[in-house]
Design an enzyme around this catalytic site. Structure first.
Site, mmCIF file in Angstrom:
data_model
loop_
_atom_site.group_PDB
_atom_site.id
_atom_site.type_symbol
_atom_site.label_atom_id
_atom_site.label_comp_id
_atom_site.label_asym_id
_atom_site.label_seq_id
_atom_site.Cartn_x
_atom_site.Cartn_y
_atom_site.Cartn_z
ATOM 1 N N GLY A 13 47.336 41.174 -19.952
ATOM 2 C CA GLY A 13 46.611 42.053 -19.028
ATOM 3 C C GLY A 13 45.233 42.380 -19.565
ATOM 4 O O GLY A 13 44.798 43.527 -19.528
ATOM 5 N N GLY A 19 42.399 46.431 -21.647
ATOM 6 C CA GLY A 19 42.667 45.166 -22.312
ATOM 7 C C GLY A 19 41.403 44.374 -22.568
ATOM 8 O O GLY A 19 41.212 43.808 -23.659
ATOM 9 N N SER A 136 51.914 55.406 -20.498
ATOM 10 C CA SER A 136 51.099 56.235 -19.616
ATOM 11 C C SER A 136 51.533 57.681 -19.777
ATOM 12 O O SER A 136 52.698 57.958 -20.105
ATOM 13 C CB SER A 136 51.280 55.808 -18.152
ATOM 14 O OG SER A 136 50.728 56.767 -17.257
ATOM 15 N N TYR A 149 57.315 54.744 -11.064
ATOM 16 C CA TYR A 149 56.319 54.323 -12.067
ATOM 17 C C TYR A 149 56.526 55.072 -13.375
ATOM 18 O O TYR A 149 56.524 54.470 -14.462
ATOM 19 C CB TYR A 149 54.912 54.572 -11.528
ATOM 20 C CG TYR A 149 53.819 54.298 -12.540
ATOM 21 C CD1 TYR A 149 53.509 52.997 -12.925
ATOM 22 C CD2 TYR A 149 53.101 55.345 -13.116
ATOM 23 C CE1 TYR A 149 52.509 52.751 -13.861
ATOM 24 C CE2 TYR A 149 52.106 55.103 -14.045
ATOM 25 C CZ TYR A 149 51.815 53.803 -14.415
ATOM 26 O OH TYR A 149 50.827 53.566 -15.347
#
Length: 248
Positions: A13, A19, A136, A149
């Site tokens: 990614g 990234g 996250s 998520y």
């Protein structure tokens, strides 16, 4: 500072955002980088931005892609010194709107991606190397329409603890990076109108204790610390780059 001189790092990614910023910094600090992405056109644009970068179209949602990535890393470098598993997908849906397809997509990319990549690339990683997985702050905050998520990122945090324990005999360190409100091209990729995206970013910035969005470069700076030998006694940890959002 040449922390990555003579070292090789794989970044999944890595065609945009954190990234990409990490890949650029590693090359600037003397390292070699293999960057993956699932969008061939966006990935190819990295070649113009980072001299000498290696690229591989690779879909983190597919377990077999992890084996292909390990084979390419071994072909290019023999052994690697760092692995930054940054590939992920962010999508939210409220109760009543969570489809089976959305569930499978988020689980396959956000959980299956780092799981199978770690399994495939651990044998290619040098003893004493480093693995970093992007999580996250969603795993630590109750956020509307983000239960699924958040669950995938919570799974990432739990997996990393297990990986860190299992790879400790080889002195391989495994940690997570937990970004908060970071300004990337995320909203553009979702196709949101520019005005709508700007409104969301303003709200996110106002909600942070530091009163602003972070940058991909700020998150990459923490990622590079964790991937480098400077973090030689750090493993199983979770580093927040969120302007204090999850802590204050």
């Amino acid at each position: 500072m040449q922390r990555f001189s003579g070292k090789s790092v794989v970044i999944t990614g890595g065609s945009s955002g954190i990234g990409l910023a990490a890949a650029r910094r590693i090359v600037e600090e003397g390292g070699s980088v293999l960057v993956t992405g699932s969008n061939s056109a966006r990935l190819e644009s990295v070649r113009d931005q980072i001299p000498g970068v290696h690229l591989l179209v690779n879909d983190a949602a597919k377990p077999e892609a992890a084996e292909a990535l390990a084979e390419e890393a071994a072909r290019l470098f023999g052994k690697i010194d760092g692995l930054f598993l940054n590939a992920g997908v962010g999508a939210g849906a409220p109760l009543g709107m969570i489809s089976a397809d959305l569930y499978r997509n988020l689980m396959d990319v956000n959980v299956g991606g780092p799981l199978f990549a770690t399994q495939a690339l651990a044998p290619v990683l040098r003893d004493g190397g480093s693995i970093l997985v992007t999580a996250s702050i969603a795993k630590d905050k109750g956020m509307e329409a983000s239960a699924l998520y958040s669950a995938t990122k919570g799974a990432v945090r739990s997996m990393v603890r297990g990986f860190a324990r299992e790879l400790a005999p080889r002195q391989i360190r495994v940690n997570t990076l937990s970004p908060g409100p970071i300004r990337t091209d995320f909203f553009n990729r979702l196709g949101l109108p520019e005005e709508h995206a700007a409104t969301i970013e303003e709200h996110m910035a106002a909600s942070t204790p530091l009163g602003r969005m972070g940058t991909a470069e700020e998150a990459a700076a923490v990622a590079l610390f964790l991937l480098s030998d400077e973090a030689s006694y750090v493993t199983g940890s979770d580093y927040f780059v969120d302007g204090g959002t999850a802590q204050l």
